[in-house]
Each structure stands twice: as C-alpha cells, then as structure tokens.
Scaffold this active site. Sequence first.
Site, PDB file in Angstrom:
ATOM      1  N   GLY A   7       0.827  -1.199   0.000  1.00 40.64           N
ATOM      2  CA  GLY A   7       0.000   0.000   0.000  1.00 40.64           C
ATOM      3  C   GLY A   7       0.862   1.249   0.000  1.00 40.64           C
ATOM      4  O   GLY A   7       1.720   1.408   0.864  1.00 40.64           O
ATOM      5  N   ALA A 128      -0.040  11.866   8.093  1.00 35.56           N
ATOM      6  CA  ALA A 128       0.600  12.200   6.819  1.00 35.56           C
ATOM      7  C   ALA A 128      -0.478  12.589   5.825  1.00 35.56           C
ATOM      8  O   ALA A 128      -1.645  12.218   5.965  1.00 35.56           O
ATOM      9  CB  ALA A 128       1.409  11.019   6.296  1.00 35.56           C
ATOM     10  N   LYS A 183      -8.220   3.878  19.961  1.00 33.63           N
ATOM     11  CA  LYS A 183      -8.177   4.593  18.672  1.00 33.63           C
ATOM     12  C   LYS A 183      -9.540   4.519  17.984  1.00 33.63           C
ATOM     13  O   LYS A 183      -9.994   5.503  17.380  1.00 33.63           O
ATOM     14  CB  LYS A 183      -7.085   3.974  17.787  1.00 33.63           C
ATOM     15  CG  LYS A 183      -6.937   4.621  16.398  1.00 33.63           C
ATOM     16  CD  LYS A 183      -6.308   5.997  16.475  1.00 33.63           C
ATOM     17  CE  LYS A 183      -6.161   6.643  15.099  1.00 33.63           C
ATOM     18  NZ  LYS A 183      -5.238   5.933  14.215  1.00 33.63           N
ATOM     19  N   ASN A 191     -14.493  10.870  12.878  1.00 39.75           N
ATOM     20  CA  ASN A 191     -14.571  10.611  11.435  1.00 39.75           C
ATOM     21  C   ASN A 191     -15.963  10.768  10.820  1.00 39.75           C
ATOM     22  O   ASN A 191     -16.124  11.487   9.828  1.00 39.75           O
ATOM     23  CB  ASN A 191     -13.983   9.235  11.109  1.00 39.75           C
ATOM     24  CG  ASN A 191     -12.469   9.214  11.212  1.00 39.75           C
ATOM     25  OD1 ASN A 191     -11.880  10.020  11.917  1.00 39.75           O
ATOM     26  ND2 ASN A 191     -11.841   8.292  10.517  1.00 39.75           N
ATOM     27  N   ASN A 201     -11.447  18.833  11.576  1.00 43.28           N
ATOM     28  CA  ASN A 201     -11.610  18.267  12.912  1.00 43.28           C
ATOM     29  C   ASN A 201     -11.931  19.342  13.950  1.00 43.28           C
ATOM     30  O   ASN A 201     -12.775  19.149  14.827  1.00 43.28           O
ATOM     31  CB  ASN A 201     -10.344  17.514  13.333  1.00 43.28           C
ATOM     32  CG  ASN A 201     -10.096  16.277  12.498  1.00 43.28           C
ATOM     33  OD1 ASN A 201     -10.895  15.927  11.630  1.00 43.28           O
ATOM     34  ND2 ASN A 201      -8.987  15.608  12.748  1.00 43.28           N
TER      35      ASN A 201
END
Length: 302
Positions: A7, A128, A183, A191, A201
């Site tokens: 990926g 990232a 998490k 989300n 956010n």
Amino acid sequence: MQFTIVGAGSIGCLWAASLAKVHSVHLWTRDTQLHREFTFTPLDRKTITVAPTQLKLPSNQALRLQQSDCVLITVKAFQVAQAIEAIQPWLAPSTPIVIMHNGMGSQAVALQKLPHNPILYATTSQAAFKPQPDHVQHTGIGQTWLGAINPAAQHLHNLADEFNNVLAPCQWHQDIQQPLWQKLAINCAINPLTALHQCKNGELTQQKYQTALMNICQEVAEIMCAEGYLTTAETLKEQADQVIQATANNFSSMNQDVCHHRQTEIDYITGHIVRCGQHYNIRTPFNAQLWQQIKTMEQKAS
C-alpha cells in the site's frame, strides 16, 4: 532488515520513507511498476525549513517480497483480505505480517488467510497527507502501538524497537486490542461527523456538536465495557476532545474519502460498534444512524 510495505497511501509512504533511512524497503502496490518515486517532506519539528527528499524505491518485485524480513500492510480495512491474497503466493510462513489501518474487524480474516504467519497489529497517531499523488508530507507526530494477535508473534518485541528507531514514539503493547479500542473510540467520534458535515476536525469543538459527540462516546463506552475494557463516556469524550484540538486544522481520512467519492472505512469504525452492539444486545441507535448516513453518501457517490 528488508521490509515490504503493501500500500502506497500517505501512511504507507510515511513508513516507507522512515524505514528507508535505515533499512531496505520495497513497496507492493496495485499497479505493475517496478519502481515507485515520490517526494517526502519530513515534519518541521524545530521551526526551521526541512528540505524534501526524493525517494525511488523498488516495487512489485516477487523476489524482494520473498526475501522480506517483515511485511507491513497499510491498506484500508476493507482492502486487507485482497492485499493478503495478492502477496500470499510469495510469503514464507515464518514472515511476520504487521497490519495497520483505521478501525477494527479485519483480524479474523487475517488469521484465517495466514494461519501460520506471525501476525501483529499496529495503531498509529502519526499523520501524513498527500498534497499531490507523488508527494507525501508528514503532518503530525503521535504514538504508535504494536502487538501480537497470535502466539507466533508474541516474541517479536524487536519490531517495535525498529519502528521506534525510525519514527518515534513506537512501543510494544501486551494487549494490542486495548489501544485499538482507544483509537476506534476516537475515530468513531471524529470521522463520521467530519465526513457528514465536510468540516475540519477543529470545527467539532462548536457547541452544536457536543451532544452528538457525547452520544457516540456513551454507546462506544458501553461496548468497550462489554469487551472487558472499562471506561466511561466522559473519559472517551475527553480523549476525543484532546485529539480534536490537537488536529484542529486536519481533515479526517473519512472526510477526504467522502470528498473524493471513495469508499470509506465506516464499516470498520462505526459499523464495528453497531455489530458489537448486536452481538451483546446493547442498543447503539446513534452510531447506527451515523453508519447509515455515511453508507447513503457512499452509495450516492458510486
């Protein structure tokens, strides 16, 4: 060590660039290119200009995959099964597999498809972003946890040390399910709302979102307690608020997926809560409604 990273999204390229500083790194992607070039901009930690680096990494080479000491799978949760099938013909049964994605629910598939390999899961708060397809930018530092999900992987603490050496902080966790649930709770809070309202956010700090955030956290806390991870809605809400403030200028991955008309990981985030609620006979009406709203957005975009 020799790593293969499956990926080449933003997180895959972040780990590829970080590991390549010390180790041999090979990418496995959905295309057939034998090399992958991209520009990597490290995080500016000291308010000084950090020069981007140009990387050219080998990719999609079966021999390099066979020779890998570790395979790191960084695709989205719904792509895990397909990714494993793509690399399986060249995998030695002793090769450790690390799987890193948002959400929960792919573990059963990984264990079933790789019954002999050491399998580890990781969760990271490193951030990232890809401003262009061939440019990856490190945008935030956060904790990475790594841990085994089958007995064959229990001895692989050294992998956490290798990850920590190149992209700190990373630590081994004896019960990786615990940070995975933590998490997941934060992802459930941030989300779907940012995807639904197409906002950053930080906008979730507004008063109009507080009831929704607390309702989400209340249902997630009940599921976590049923799973044996005792917590409260107030604790989860406080943790979510901290992440919202720390990532105020960021767009969540689900926000970006909806924006670009891509499939989201809602089935492995909010959907996982809904399925667990059905299993434990715990009502999760608010998460179920959010799950349905995002699924509807996906269907309209497809």
